[in-house]
Write a protein that holds these residues in place. Sequence first.
Motif, PDB file in Angstrom:
ATOM      1  N   GLY A 103       8.282 -17.081  -9.987  1.00 61.31           N
ATOM      2  CA  GLY A 103       8.931 -15.781 -10.192  1.00 61.31           C
ATOM      3  C   GLY A 103       8.697 -15.285 -11.607  1.00 61.31           C
ATOM      4  N   ARG A 104       8.853 -16.183 -12.572  1.00 58.51           N
ATOM      5  CA  ARG A 104       8.695 -15.774 -13.972  1.00 58.51           C
ATOM      6  C   ARG A 104       7.253 -15.373 -14.279  1.00 58.51           C
ATOM      7  N   LEU A 105       6.308 -16.130 -13.707  1.00 64.90           N
ATOM      8  CA  LEU A 105       4.900 -15.795 -13.948  1.00 64.90           C
ATOM      9  C   LEU A 105       4.568 -14.433 -13.333  1.00 64.90           C
ATOM     10  N   GLN A 106       5.117 -14.197 -12.129  1.00 66.14           N
ATOM     11  CA  GLN A 106       4.848 -12.932 -11.448  1.00 66.14           C
ATOM     12  C   GLN A 106       5.373 -11.754 -12.275  1.00 66.14           C
ATOM     13  N   VAL A 107       6.588 -11.909 -12.801  1.00 68.89           N
ATOM     14  CA  VAL A 107       7.163 -10.821 -13.586  1.00 68.89           C
ATOM     15  C   VAL A 107       6.376 -10.628 -14.880  1.00 68.89           C
TER      16      VAL A 107
ATOM     17  N   SER B 298      -5.176 -15.608 -17.422  1.00 69.67           N
ATOM     18  CA  SER B 298      -4.689 -16.979 -17.236  1.00 69.67           C
ATOM     19  C   SER B 298      -3.455 -16.992 -16.323  1.00 69.67           C
ATOM     20  N   LEU B 299      -2.627 -15.939 -16.407  1.00 68.07           N
ATOM     21  CA  LEU B 299      -1.487 -15.859 -15.479  1.00 68.07           C
ATOM     22  C   LEU B 299      -1.977 -15.765 -14.041  1.00 68.07           C
ATOM     23  N   ARG B 300      -3.026 -14.943 -13.862  1.00 70.05           N
ATOM     24  CA  ARG B 300      -3.576 -14.802 -12.505  1.00 70.05           C
ATOM     25  C   ARG B 300      -4.053 -16.147 -11.980  1.00 70.05           C
ATOM     26  N   ARG B 301      -4.733 -16.918 -12.881  1.00 68.22           N
ATOM     27  CA  ARG B 301      -5.232 -18.235 -12.458  1.00 68.22           C
ATOM     28  C   ARG B 301      -4.072 -19.147 -12.062  1.00 68.22           C
ATOM     29  N   GLU B 302      -3.046 -19.155 -12.917  1.00 69.70           N
ATOM     30  CA  GLU B 302      -1.887 -20.022 -12.631  1.00 69.70           C
ATOM     31  C   GLU B 302      -1.237 -19.632 -11.314  1.00 69.70           C
ATOM     32  N   LEU B 303      -1.124 -18.314 -11.111  1.00 67.95           N
ATOM     33  CA  LEU B 303      -0.476 -17.848  -9.879  1.00 67.95           C
ATOM     34  C   LEU B 303      -1.310 -18.198  -8.652  1.00 67.95           C
ATOM     35  N   ARG B 304      -2.649 -18.089  -8.825  1.00 65.59           N
ATOM     36  CA  ARG B 304      -3.510 -18.447  -7.684  1.00 65.59           C
ATOM     37  C   ARG B 304      -3.318 -19.913  -7.316  1.00 65.59           C
TER      38      ARG B 304
ATOM     39  N   GLU C 209       2.208  -6.029  -6.085  1.00 61.67           N
ATOM     40  CA  GLU C 209       0.989  -6.818  -6.254  1.00 61.67           C
ATOM     41  C   GLU C 209       1.336  -8.225  -6.750  1.00 61.67           C
ATOM     42  N   ALA C 210       2.136  -8.252  -7.833  1.00 65.01           N
ATOM     43  CA  ALA C 210       2.440  -9.530  -8.459  1.00 65.01           C
ATOM     44  C   ALA C 210       3.261 -10.420  -7.532  1.00 65.01           C
ATOM     45  N   PHE C 211       4.111  -9.792  -6.709  1.00 69.06           N
ATOM     46  CA  PHE C 211       5.001 -10.572  -5.848  1.00 69.06           C
ATOM     47  C   PHE C 211       4.403 -10.836  -4.468  1.00 69.06           C
ATOM     48  N   LYS C 212       3.091 -10.561  -4.323  1.00 72.93           N
ATOM     49  CA  LYS C 212       2.477 -10.700  -2.991  1.00 72.93           C
ATOM     50  C   LYS C 212       2.710 -12.083  -2.410  1.00 72.93           C
ATOM     51  N   SER C 213       2.589 -13.123  -3.234  1.00 71.00           N
ATOM     52  CA  SER C 213       2.704 -14.461  -2.636  1.00 71.00           C
ATOM     53  C   SER C 213       4.151 -14.741  -2.235  1.00 71.00           C
ATOM     54  N   THR C 214       5.127 -14.240  -3.017  1.00 69.67           N
ATOM     55  CA  THR C 214       6.526 -14.407  -2.607  1.00 69.67           C
ATOM     56  C   THR C 214       6.780 -13.607  -1.340  1.00 69.67           C
TER      57      THR C 214
ATOM     58  N   ASP D 289      10.071   0.324   5.127  1.00 72.55           N
ATOM     59  CA  ASP D 289       8.898   0.521   5.982  1.00 72.55           C
ATOM     60  C   ASP D 289       7.625   0.637   5.147  1.00 72.55           C
ATOM     61  N   HIS D 290       7.743   1.402   4.082  1.00 70.30           N
ATOM     62  CA  HIS D 290       6.614   1.655   3.195  1.00 70.30           C
ATOM     63  C   HIS D 290       6.101   0.338   2.586  1.00 70.30           C
ATOM     64  N   VAL D 291       7.038  -0.479   2.096  1.00 67.86           N
ATOM     65  CA  VAL D 291       6.613  -1.743   1.469  1.00 67.86           C
ATOM     66  C   VAL D 291       6.024  -2.674   2.524  1.00 67.86           C
ATOM     67  N   LEU D 292       6.643  -2.699   3.726  1.00 66.90           N
ATOM     68  CA  LEU D 292       6.119  -3.589   4.780  1.00 66.90           C
ATOM     69  C   LEU D 292       4.676  -3.214   5.122  1.00 66.90           C
ATOM     70  N   ARG D 293       4.388  -1.909   5.087  1.00 67.02           N
ATOM     71  CA  ARG D 293       3.006  -1.488   5.321  1.00 67.02           C
ATOM     72  C   ARG D 293       2.116  -1.959   4.185  1.00 67.02           C
ATOM     73  N   GLU D 294       2.630  -1.812   2.966  1.00 68.93           N
ATOM     74  CA  GLU D 294       1.830  -2.166   1.801  1.00 68.93           C
ATOM     75  C   GLU D 294       1.467  -3.651   1.799  1.00 68.93           C
ATOM     76  N   ILE D 295       2.337  -4.489   2.364  1.00 68.45           N
ATOM     77  CA  ILE D 295       2.027  -5.926   2.373  1.00 68.45           C
ATOM     78  C   ILE D 295       1.504  -6.383   3.739  1.00 68.45           C
ATOM     79  N   ASP D 296       1.111  -5.397   4.579  1.00 64.20           N
ATOM     80  CA  ASP D 296       0.526  -5.698   5.900  1.00 64.20           C
ATOM     81  C   ASP D 296       1.462  -6.473   6.809  1.00 64.20           C
ATOM     82  N   ALA D 297       2.749  -6.160   6.770  1.00 65.16           N
ATOM     83  CA  ALA D 297       3.699  -6.887   7.621  1.00 65.16           C
ATOM     84  C   ALA D 297       4.265  -5.968   8.704  1.00 65.16           C
ATOM     85  N   HIS D 298       3.649  -4.787   8.873  1.00 65.48           N
ATOM     86  CA  HIS D 298       4.270  -3.818   9.782  1.00 65.48           C
ATOM     87  C   HIS D 298       4.019  -4.113  11.259  1.00 65.48           C
ATOM     88  N   ASP D 299       3.141  -5.101  11.547  1.00 69.89           N
ATOM     89  CA  ASP D 299       2.906  -5.429  12.960  1.00 69.89           C
ATOM     90  C   ASP D 299       3.856  -6.505  13.476  1.00 69.89           C
TER      91      ASP D 299
END
Length: 436
Positions: A129-133, A185-191, A277-282, A311-321
């Motif tokens: 969470g902290r890295l994402q923020v 480096s944050l991106r690497r750690e998050l990956r 974007e940052a919270f995609k994995s959460t 609804d908008h966010v669910l679409r953005e993260i491809d969860a609307h199906d």
Amino acid sequence: MSRFPLVSTTPKEERAVLVGVERNDDTWPSERSLDELCRLAETAGAREVARITQRLDRPHPRTLIGSGKVEELCRLVRQLEADVVIFDDDLTPSQQSNLERTVGEPVKIIDRTALILDIFGLHAMTREGRLQVQLAQLQYLLPRLRGMWSHLAKEQTRGGIGSRFGQGESQLEVDRRLIRNRIASLRRELRALEKRRSVQSKRRVASPAFRVALAGYTNAGKSSLLNRLTGSSVLAQDKLFATLDPTTRAFKLPGGRMITITDTVGFIQKLPHGLVEAFKSTLSEVCDADLILSVVDASDDDYQRHINAVDHVLREIDAHDIPLVIVFNKVDLLPPDELALLQMRYREACFVSAATGFGIDGLCEQIACTATASDVALDVLLPYREGALRTMLHDQGTVMVETFEADGYHIIARAPQRIAAQLTSFGVRSAQEDGA
Ligand SMILES: Nc1nc2c(ncn2[C@@H]2O[C@H](COP(=O)(O)OP(=O)(O)OP(=O)(O)O)[C@@H](O)[C@H]2O)c(=O)[nH]1
Ligand SMILES: [Mg+2]
């Protein structure tokens, strides 16, 4: 009298002037949006002392609001001794620094995105969470670096909202290149963390419990609902973004089937894209669900807008199906006639109160209905050494008949396809294939 009078260690509450822009095409009245901004400011430790709005067809390129309004803002800030000005709309980096110059030091100029990032910074508990923020904050900071230099230099010693960006780093020596390196480096750690998370979630797929995710606008009562359903004691507060990190709990449905329920971060109008974007994995906890419960605060006049924002966010993260049930919460706060109207309008929805327990049984039945809808019929003979699979079938399926034969458990059941798939190597016959 004591020679050493006590000094308060509580950070000073900052005095905030809120600024909203009303556009002709706006569907959301700026007053409502400013009410929400006020709650965000409170959550971050500031108090609204005044608000100003301006109706604009087009934003002013230099200062977002017109020059007359900027003068009014300067007067208000001086009169009310405000510490911070919070714009409800996003400011470009140059608008922000122009306004900072005009309004004058030491008043901070921030926008809704910065405020939300600040709250996320305060509430992030886990390493991920902290890295994402931090990633989202640095992305926000990068184009504003020049404008924020003086501001950050002063902020080293002060508490309060809008002041935590890049905390812990010697900001004055940091240049864009360093920030870019840090972002990489944050991106690497998050990956790396994401990889670990996906291994864990693959393991979870191997244990095929039906997964329910609670999604919804911030403060709708998701954590309270998780607590009510599962008897947990997850933090539930009358604050925006109380929950940032997902929590998963096991839950036994009526009929005995075990499922999991996950509480997730809340959504909001104008949720900064960088945060999504940052919270995609959460948020992948939501994407991996078999059923999403979209929790809505029925007592909020803006509930329809909240449903749309979710609804908008669910679409953005491809969860609307993913199958979704709308759950109107806090119905204890509604007069009976309003509740009846809502029930007529949303015939498919559930109506509950996490506070009183009203409607919770109906909600459980609805979850059970969805969890069992795609079950297949099974007629299996499990060798006695496969006790674990038998337990899984009892936990995750509905066992109709079980007899103990010479060569194993003979079980006739209905169970999710994921379980049937795991039993094929044991010579499972799908009763459906036999026309059952
Ligand atoms: N009256 C009433 N209040 C409720 C109900 N459910 C939750 N609340 C209150 O609403 C506030 C927010 O509840 P949370 O469960 O923290 O909401 P959340 O959706 O998890 O919020 P975030 O994690 O901040 O996004 C708390 O003060 C709860 O006590 C309800 O059914 N009735
Ligand atoms: Mg919560």
